[in-house]
Motif scaffolding. Structure first.
Motif, mmCIF file in Angstrom:
data_model
loop_
_atom_site.group_PDB
_atom_site.id
_atom_site.type_symbol
_atom_site.label_atom_id
_atom_site.label_comp_id
_atom_site.label_asym_id
_atom_site.label_seq_id
_atom_site.Cartn_x
_atom_site.Cartn_y
_atom_site.Cartn_z
ATOM 1 N N ALA A 85 -30.086 88.727 57.646
ATOM 2 C CA ALA A 85 -30.004 89.106 56.229
ATOM 3 C C ALA A 85 -30.794 90.380 55.980
ATOM 4 O O ALA A 85 -30.377 91.238 55.181
ATOM 5 N N LYS A 86 -31.935 90.511 56.654
ATOM 6 C CA LYS A 86 -32.761 91.706 56.481
ATOM 7 C C LYS A 86 -32.083 92.946 57.082
ATOM 8 O O LYS A 86 -32.423 94.079 56.742
ATOM 9 N N GLU A 87 -31.113 92.689 57.981
ATOM 10 C CA GLU A 87 -30.318 93.795 58.547
ATOM 11 C C GLU A 87 -29.049 94.031 57.734
ATOM 12 O O GLU A 87 -28.155 94.763 58.168
ATOM 13 N N ILE A 88 -28.955 93.355 56.592
ATOM 14 C CA ILE A 88 -27.817 93.459 55.673
ATOM 15 C C ILE A 88 -26.512 93.108 56.394
ATOM 16 O O ILE A 88 -25.490 93.790 56.258
ATOM 17 N N MET A 89 -26.544 92.000 57.158
ATOM 18 C CA MET A 89 -25.343 91.539 57.856
ATOM 19 C C MET A 89 -25.020 90.080 57.535
ATOM 20 O O MET A 89 -24.024 89.548 58.021
ATOM 21 N N SER A 90 -25.841 89.427 56.733
ATOM 22 C CA SER A 90 -25.680 87.984 56.528
ATOM 23 C C SER A 90 -24.345 87.635 55.885
ATOM 24 O O SER A 90 -23.798 86.563 56.129
ATOM 25 N N ALA A 91 -23.805 88.522 55.056
ATOM 26 C CA ALA A 91 -22.535 88.238 54.391
ATOM 27 C C ALA A 91 -21.417 88.013 55.391
ATOM 28 O O ALA A 91 -20.479 87.250 55.136
ATOM 29 N N TYR A 92 -21.512 88.651 56.537
ATOM 30 C CA TYR A 92 -20.443 88.559 57.540
ATOM 31 C C TYR A 92 -20.600 87.343 58.450
ATOM 32 O O TYR A 92 -19.669 86.980 59.163
ATOM 33 N N PHE A 93 -21.783 86.719 58.428
ATOM 34 C CA PHE A 93 -22.028 85.582 59.321
ATOM 35 C C PHE A 93 -22.388 84.299 58.568
ATOM 36 O O PHE A 93 -22.806 83.323 59.179
#
Length: 805
Positions: free
Chosen positions: A274-282
């Motif tokens: 989430a801190k890498e701004i990728m949580s929406a995809y996983f």
């Protein structure tokens, strides 16, 4: 009364969960949904659990809305929608499931249930909301075209109002859990969705970009995503990407439909990506809101939802954090009329609370007690403050914790040694104690560390759902905060014992607090522990080489009150493999306890070393019922996934039981050791048996010689008896011959009366001698029989004694 419409039904149900649907129908018909045990039954849980409503029971549907529910199944959310809408039309292809839905929600006048394929239907009205809850992924099963998912959206959209909203709850085929070892939900295979579906598959889910593309192709430009955790089926929290980026989330990891692996700690990785701004995809699931108009989907932009429904109905609420025109607001809302009492109690406490060093967040309450709201504190809460200090040092952590403890204890109003008032025992139960505890004027059980902020040396409390008008020890409130903190942050639980000692929270105090906490959760709140419904999760990330069962497992204490051991009378708890476990069970609600059975783990091969079992303060005996081996250190090894201990009880009025034990997995190395130990024991037994057999042969041989000698003596005695018998027979013959002669003489000489009397006396004398001889003969025969009987009895006893040795 609800309506059921069958004119579109073609007489064929294309899918079913089988006979379990008949059982579901009977459960609903007999009004037994609240009482049904869903343990180890995924179909019952999926169709009947009220947790299914969590996906939308918080949603702000506009007043007077018309809702179309596509694929309503057994009606898991139909009733909830009917409570919030003017009209609900539920479409279901299966006649059996539609009948279940009708039976379940027939009381609603605003519900119509259509049976059949939606592509054969037409509706007299348009809708403000069209809902696909776990259904959209099946579109290709019922639409034979090159683009079945686009066709489904395009067909259904003609019934959506211009400002209407399309709501889709669906799995993310790129969900983090699938990378971590969970099976694809519909096909039941590892990595199946990640690797890509076949066009022949009955259900197909999508990544974020894929489903967004389908919606945009169908004319939906205004699309919003929320992310339910752990998934959309039984969500605990629902969050936005904005929230994920700024805040860590915490949720329970369970697997209700099947066993699975876990290659890494999913909550930790979820927070990291989430801190890498990728949580929406996983994210494991999506809750999608789509509109064709560019109007705002909702005046309130939702950031965070927590649904507190794992409790009895009168305590169910949800908490929402949303952006209201640039200002973050928190809103606590009653989920039903009976739970407005929670908001009322908060309001009452808010108005009466006074403290110099503890503040309640400034709040606004609705007149009907349906909700309260307050401004979001955009600062680090006390839990995160402690975590930050732990990264510095243990001393910094304890120093910060001291501040909270000091403030809490400084609010002490009095010292109390008895907690047996009716109000207190109704909530926490009764347990005798001579401990003197500090009672504060706070009486807020909700002062856990994530509910408070330390600001300028003062505590600000944002949550006070569980408040009471009677004395509650400050140490108990503090202990609950510590317990919850270490449960959520288990990587630091090695500090737990030191922390308890620092604040003089002795074992006696903790035992009482555990009893109170257990009674509060089980008897008062009636908290639902979802862990007991989970299948096994095998974690791999804890070791590079050993695949072992999940570190945290479920144990059960079964209580027999006269009906045998059964699932309706058991208490469940969690155990930790590889560490010391100390369990506390509150039994005060059980009467006439006949027996106790402890199952220390479910669905895992393990060894256990039970240190002690204490019932009401006294140690008791126990027995490993199905252990295959016990080593010299007291470890019981079980080659069964259902290990059982029986606990000795001496009184049917038991208030509590405490069990201390260690667990370790039976891996290949341990299994080899156990098998080798069993083989050695078997070999030792074989040697012992062989030695006993040889000794027995020697004894038998020696005894045979002695018996033969005795047999010779007996035979000689028997011959002597036979000879004496012959002599008696001969004498008897001689006597009879003499008697005959005398009779003849008496017949010839009637004058010889005196002679005859004399002869009669002789006859009597001879008869007495004959009787005496017969008695001697009988005694000799009895002696022979006794000698023979004793001979074999002595031999049998000697053999028996040898075998015992």
């Amino acid at each position: 009364m609800a309506k059921i419409v069958k004119k579109y039904y073609q007489g064929l149900d294309l899918y079913s969960d089988g006979e379990i649907e008949d059982k579901i129908y009977e459960i609903i018909k007999n009004n037994q949904v609240e009482n049904v045990d869903m343990y180890n039954n995924w179909a019952l849980m999926y169709h009947l659990s009220h947790f299914r409503e969590n996906i939308l029971n918080w949603y702000d549907f506009k007043e007077g809305a018309n809702i179309l529910e596509v694929g309503s199944g057994c009606g898991s959310i139909t009733g909830m929608l009917a409570d919030r809408a003017k009209k609900v039309i539920s479409v279901e292809l299966s006649n059996r499931r539609a009948s279940i839905n009708y039976e379940r929600n027939s009381k609603y006048d605003n519900v119509e249930i259509y049976i059949g394929n939606i592509f054969d239907m037409s509706f007299e009205c348009n809708f403000d909301y069209i809902i696909f809850n776990g259904v959209f992924e099946y579109s290709a099963r019922f639409i034979k075209s090159e683009t079945p998912f686009n066709d489904m959206i395009n067909f259904i959209s003609k019934y959506l109002n211009d400002a209407g909203e399309l709501l889709i709850a669906i799995e993310n085929r790129m969900g983090l859990k699938y990378f971590s070892g969970a099976k694809e939900d519909h096909i039941g295979k590892y990595f199946y969705g990640i690797n890509g579906y076949s066009h022949r598959d009955p259900a197909i889910t999508f990544s974020k970009n894929e489903i967004e593309h389908i919606l945009k192709e169908s004319g939906y430009e205004n699309i919003s995503f929320l992310y339910p955790f752990p998934d959309y089926k039984f969500p605990e929290i629902i969050v936005s990407e904005e929230w994920l980026i700024k805040n860590n989330i915490f949720y329970k990891l369970n697997s209700f439909d099947s066993s699975r692996y876990m290659f890494f700690d999913e909550t930790k990785i979820q927070n990291k990506i989430a801190k890498e701004i990728m949580s929406a995809y996983f994210s494991n699931s999506f809750l999608i809101t789509a509109k064709k108009s560019l109007d705002s989907i909702c005046d309130e932009k939702v950031l965070y939802i927590k649904i507190s429904s794992n409790r009895q109905k009168k305590f169910r609420i949800y908490t929402k954090v949303y952006n209201d025109n640039g200002k973050l607001v928190v809103k606590k809302v009653a989920l039903n009329k009976s739970s407005t009492q929670v908001i009322f109690n908060m309001r009452k406490f808010y108005k009466s609370f006074k403290s110099d060093s503890i503040n309640l967040i400034e709040s606004l309450f609705s007149e009907d007690n349906s909700y309260c709201r307050y401004n979001f504190i955009d600062k680090i809460n006390f839990e995160n403050t402690l975590l930050q200090n732990l990264k510095i040092s243990k001393e910094e952590f304890l120093k910060t914790l001291d501040i909270y403890f000091t403030i809490l204890i400084n609010n002490v109003a009095k010292k109390v040694s008895e907690f047996n008032s009716r109000d207190f025992t109704n909530v926490f139960g009764f347990m005798e104690s001579e401990l003197e505890l500090n009672c504060s004027n706070i009486n807020n059980l909700d002062m856990n560390f994530d509910n408070i902020f330390l600001i300028d040396g003062e505590i600000t409390v944002i949550d006070y759902e569980w408040v009471f008008n009677f004395d509650i020890p400050g140490e108990f409130i503090f202990w609950r905060g510590i317990k919850t903190f270490f449960e959520k942050n288990r990587e630091f639980d090695y500090l737990l014992n030191d922390t308890l000692k620092r604040y003089n929270l002795s074992d006696d105090k903790v035992d009482i607090f555990k009893f109170w906490e257990s009674n509060f959760a089980d008897a008062y709140v009636k908290q639902i522990n979802m862990d007991k419904y989970s299948k096994s999760i095998k974690t791999i990330y804890e070791s590079e080489n050993i695949v072992q069962s999940g570190k945290f497992k479920i144990c059960n204490l079964y209580i027999d009150t006269g009906n045998g051991f059964n699932d309706s009378q058991r208490i469940e708890d969690n155990v930790c493999i590889g560490e010391k476990n100390e369990l506390f069970f509150n039994l005060s609600s059980f009467t006439s306890i006949k027996a106790l059975r402890f199952d220390p783990i479910e669905l895992s091969y393990c060894a256990f070393n039970i240190k002690k079992i204490i019932i009401d303060g006294k140690s008791v005996n126990f027995k490993a019922l199905n252990s295959i081996y016990t080593d010299l250190n007291g470890w019981n090894y079980f080659l069964t996934k259902d290990p059982i201990y029986m606990v000795d009880i001496h009184d049917d009025r038991i208030k509590s039981i405490k069990i201390e034990f260690n667990i370790k997995n039976i891996d290949y190395e341990i299994l080899e050791f156990v098998i080798q130990s069993i083989i050695e024991e078997k070999n030792n037994l074989n040697i012992l048996y062989s030695n006993l057999n040889n000794n027995l042969k020697e004894v038998i041989s020696s005894n045979n010689e002695k018996l033969l000698e005795k047999d010779k003596n007996l035979i000689n005695k028997e011959k002597e008896l036979i000879n004496k018998e012959k002599e008696l027979i001969n004498k008897e013959k001689e006597f009879l011959s003499e008697l005959n002669k005398n009779i003849i003489l008496l017949e010839n000489n009637s004058n010889m009366a005196n002679e005859l009397e004399l002869q009669n006396n002789i006859i009597l004398e001879l008869n007495a001698k004959i009787e005496l001889q017969n008695n001697e003969l009988t005694e000799l025969k009895d002696e022979i029989n006794m000698i023979n009987s004793n001979k074999f009895l002595k031999l049998f006893n000697k053999i028996k004694n040898i075998l015992k040795k």
